[in-house]
Scaffold this motif. Structure first.
Motif, PDB file in Angstrom:
ATOM      1  N   UNK A  89       0.853  -1.187   0.000  1.00 31.61           N
ATOM      2  CA  UNK A  89       0.000   0.000   0.000  1.00 31.61           C
ATOM      3  C   UNK A  89       0.892   1.241   0.000  1.00 31.61           C
ATOM      4  N   UNK A  90       1.181   1.808  -1.148  1.00 31.51           N
ATOM      5  CA  UNK A  90       2.099   2.953  -1.220  1.00 31.51           C
ATOM      6  C   UNK A  90       1.682   4.141  -0.367  1.00 31.51           C
ATOM      7  N   UNK A  91       0.385   4.240  -0.012  1.00 33.97           N
ATOM      8  CA  UNK A  91      -0.080   5.371   0.788  1.00 33.97           C
ATOM      9  C   UNK A  91      -0.004   5.108   2.288  1.00 33.97           C
ATOM     10  N   UNK A  92       0.628   4.007   2.694  1.00 31.72           N
ATOM     11  CA  UNK A  92       0.721   3.692   4.120  1.00 31.72           C
ATOM     12  C   UNK A  92       1.597   4.713   4.845  1.00 31.72           C
ATOM     13  N   UNK A  93       1.218   4.997   6.110  1.00 35.81           N
ATOM     14  CA  UNK A  93       1.960   5.919   6.957  1.00 35.81           C
ATOM     15  C   UNK A  93       2.521   5.120   8.128  1.00 35.81           C
ATOM     16  N   UNK A  94       3.815   5.281   8.411  1.00 35.07           N
ATOM     17  CA  UNK A  94       4.488   4.486   9.437  1.00 35.07           C
ATOM     18  C   UNK A  94       5.199   5.418  10.403  1.00 35.07           C
ATOM     19  N   UNK A  95       4.993   5.195  11.697  1.00 33.48           N
ATOM     20  CA  UNK A  95       5.715   5.920  12.731  1.00 33.48           C
ATOM     21  C   UNK A  95       6.548   4.920  13.519  1.00 33.48           C
ATOM     22  N   UNK A  96       7.843   5.140  13.536  1.00 36.24           N
ATOM     23  CA  UNK A  96       8.768   4.330  14.325  1.00 36.24           C
ATOM     24  C   UNK A  96       9.011   5.010  15.668  1.00 36.24           C
ATOM     25  N   UNK A  97       9.115   4.191  16.725  1.00 29.42           N
ATOM     26  CA  UNK A  97       9.345   4.730  18.064  1.00 29.42           C
ATOM     27  C   UNK A  97      10.478   3.954  18.725  1.00 29.42           C
ATOM     28  N   UNK A  98      11.472   4.677  19.221  1.00 29.70           N
ATOM     29  CA  UNK A  98      12.561   4.059  19.976  1.00 29.70           C
ATOM     30  C   UNK A  98      13.232   5.158  20.788  1.00 29.70           C
ATOM     31  N   UNK A  99      13.884   4.778  21.877  1.00 28.76           N
ATOM     32  CA  UNK A  99      14.611   5.775  22.671  1.00 28.76           C
ATOM     33  C   UNK A  99      16.093   5.442  22.716  1.00 28.76           C
ATOM     34  N   UNK A 100      16.535   4.656  21.752  1.00 27.31           N
ATOM     35  CA  UNK A 100      17.919   4.217  21.692  1.00 27.31           C
ATOM     36  C   UNK A 100      18.725   5.191  20.844  1.00 27.31           C
ATOM     37  N   UNK A 101      19.812   5.781  21.379  1.00 27.02           N
ATOM     38  CA  UNK A 101      20.597   6.727  20.587  1.00 27.02           C
ATOM     39  C   UNK A 101      21.169   6.107  19.319  1.00 27.02           C
ATOM     40  N   UNK A 102      21.408   4.787  19.346  1.00 30.40           N
ATOM     41  CA  UNK A 102      21.891   4.119  18.142  1.00 30.40           C
ATOM     42  C   UNK A 102      20.854   4.167  17.034  1.00 30.40           C
ATOM     43  N   UNK A 103      19.601   3.911  17.406  1.00 29.00           N
ATOM     44  CA  UNK A 103      18.535   3.944  16.411  1.00 29.00           C
ATOM     45  C   UNK A 103      18.336   5.372  15.916  1.00 29.00           C
ATOM     46  N   UNK A 104      18.419   6.331  16.829  1.00 25.47           N
ATOM     47  CA  UNK A 104      18.298   7.736  16.437  1.00 25.47           C
ATOM     48  C   UNK A 104      19.370   8.095  15.421  1.00 25.47           C
ATOM     49  N   UNK A 105      20.593   7.595  15.638  1.00 33.36           N
ATOM     50  CA  UNK A 105      21.688   7.889  14.715  1.00 33.36           C
ATOM     51  C   UNK A 105      21.441   7.300  13.332  1.00 33.36           C
ATOM     52  N   UNK A 106      20.668   6.213  13.277  1.00 30.67           N
ATOM     53  CA  UNK A 106      20.377   5.564  12.002  1.00 30.67           C
ATOM     54  C   UNK A 106      18.981   5.923  11.479  1.00 30.67           C
ATOM     55  N   UNK A 107      18.317   6.866  12.119  1.00 30.64           N
ATOM     56  CA  UNK A 107      16.935   7.180  11.746  1.00 30.64           C
ATOM     57  C   UNK A 107      16.816   7.631  10.300  1.00 30.64           C
ATOM     58  N   UNK A 108      17.867   8.253   9.769  1.00 31.21           N
ATOM     59  CA  UNK A 108      17.799   8.712   8.371  1.00 31.21           C
ATOM     60  C   UNK A 108      17.559   7.542   7.422  1.00 31.21           C
ATOM     61  N   UNK A 109      18.011   6.340   7.806  1.00 28.36           N
ATOM     62  CA  UNK A 109      17.777   5.170   6.951  1.00 28.36           C
ATOM     63  C   UNK A 109      16.326   4.722   7.025  1.00 28.36           C
ATOM     64  N   UNK A 110      15.632   5.100   8.115  1.00 27.82           N
ATOM     65  CA  UNK A 110      14.228   4.754   8.267  1.00 27.82           C
ATOM     66  C   UNK A 110      13.315   5.800   7.645  1.00 27.82           C
ATOM     67  N   UNK A 111      13.787   7.039   7.591  1.00 26.35           N
ATOM     68  CA  UNK A 111      12.917   8.135   7.172  1.00 26.35           C
ATOM     69  C   UNK A 111      12.865   8.259   5.650  1.00 26.35           C
ATOM     70  N   UNK A 112      12.535   7.162   5.008  1.00 23.95           N
ATOM     71  CA  UNK A 112      12.282   7.164   3.574  1.00 23.95           C
ATOM     72  C   UNK A 112      10.834   6.760   3.370  1.00 23.95           C
ATOM     73  N   UNK A 113      10.283   7.141   2.254  1.00 24.39           N
ATOM     74  CA  UNK A 113       8.870   6.850   2.033  1.00 24.39           C
ATOM     75  C   UNK A 113       8.539   6.974   0.564  1.00 24.39           C
ATOM     76  N   UNK A 114       7.453   6.324   0.171  1.00 30.22           N
ATOM     77  CA  UNK A 114       6.880   6.583  -1.139  1.00 30.22           C
ATOM     78  C   UNK A 114       6.295   7.995  -1.143  1.00 30.22           C
ATOM     79  N   UNK A 115       6.133   8.600  -2.304  1.00 32.37           N
ATOM     80  CA  UNK A 115       5.525   9.941  -2.367  1.00 32.37           C
ATOM     81  C   UNK A 115       4.103   9.963  -1.811  1.00 32.37           C
ATOM     82  N   UNK A 116       3.375   8.841  -1.931  1.00 25.92           N
ATOM     83  CA  UNK A 116       1.981   8.802  -1.488  1.00 25.92           C
ATOM     84  C   UNK A 116       1.850   8.633   0.026  1.00 25.92           C
TER      85      UNK A 116
END
Length: 258
Positions: A89-116
């Motif tokens: 579903x290209x229009x899906x919206x996803x929110x990731x939640x973590x309090x780990x500084x390691x995950x925060x440092x890699x968040x840019x790899x998660x913050x990708x999305x389809x245009x929709x």
């Protein structure tokens, strides 16, 4: 951001078991030590990832869910929640939640999305559901169903922090038709129990193994989808599971809010 790579870290060790690249020598050493005691841990990590993919595909497909709240994100690897969901579903919206500084440092790899669709990351502790939901509401519409995933995270919440209450507080504000996906290791294997003791001794924080019935109790008040709470390789497998195959010492399930 200062990250101590001299000590093993649970997120990096898990990434090592999954064949990722975001780990240091200390993580490899810890991962290999645990694997020597309990070789099945790598299989468990792989099967949990496969459960994520199967569950999210069902949610974005047959269930028609377009909103996902991924609690306890971990380090990005192959087939992250947004990738699986937006393939269906290209229009899906996803929110990731973590309090780990390691995950925060890699968040840019998660913050990708389809245009929709959309993908967001929240730096918050799952033990504070109010704050999590308040921030998630900036990206998700809580008047419409949401799929909450808690994969491998509840074991990191000890009994004294009342994990079942945390689950309830996350789900209570969500509308009927919302889903909960859970997977966690179980205390059904003495060798795994010993390996977990060693794991906890080497890493910051403890992982609590629970019985299958205790994990199933997280779904109280929800309608469980077939086949219920089962070992993770047996939840709607894409390939036949032979009866002679050793069960994985982890269980999972998917429930819907009536």
């Amino acid at each position: 951001m200062d990250i101590d790579n001299s000590k093993a870290h649970s997120a990096r060790v898990w990434n090592f078991w999954l064949g990722g690249k975001d780990w240091y020598a200390s993580d490899k050493e810890a991962g290999e030590q645990i694997t020597r005691v309990y070789p099945g841990i790598v299989r468990t990590a792989q099967y949990q990832r496969m459960f994520l993919a199967r569950a999210v595909r069902h949610l974005a497909g047959a269930a028609g869910i377009r909103q996902f709240l991924d609690l306890g994100t971990g380090l990005p690897t192959v087939d992250n929640t947004h990738e699986v969901a937006q393939r269906v579903a290209p229009d899906a919206r996803i929110v990731y939640v973590d309090n780990d500084p390691l995950v925060l440092a890699h968040a840019r790899a998660l913050l990708t999305s389809t245009p929709q669709g959309a993908t967001a990351y929240i730096d918050a502790d799952v033990r504070d559901p109010g704050r999590v939901l308040e921030q998630a509401a900036e990206f998700l519409d809580f008047s419409r169903p949401v799929a909450v995933t808690m994969l491998g995270i509840l074991g990191h919440i000890p009994d004294e922090d009342e994990p079942a209450d945390i689950v309830r507080r996350v789900l209570d504000p969500l509308p009927s038709g919302s889903y909960l996906a859970v997977s966690d290791g179980t205390n059904t294997n003495a060798t795994l129990n010993a390996a977990t003791d060693g794991y906890n001794a080497r890493l910051a924080g403890d992982y609590t193994l629970r019985g299958p019935a205790e994990v199933a109790a997280f779904f109280d008040g929800l309608d469980l989808l077939e086949p219920g709470v089962v070992t993770i390789e047996r939840w709607r497998p894409e390939h036949p599971v032979f009866e002679t195959e050793q069960p994985v010492d982890a269980v999972c399930g998917l429930g819907v809010k009536p």
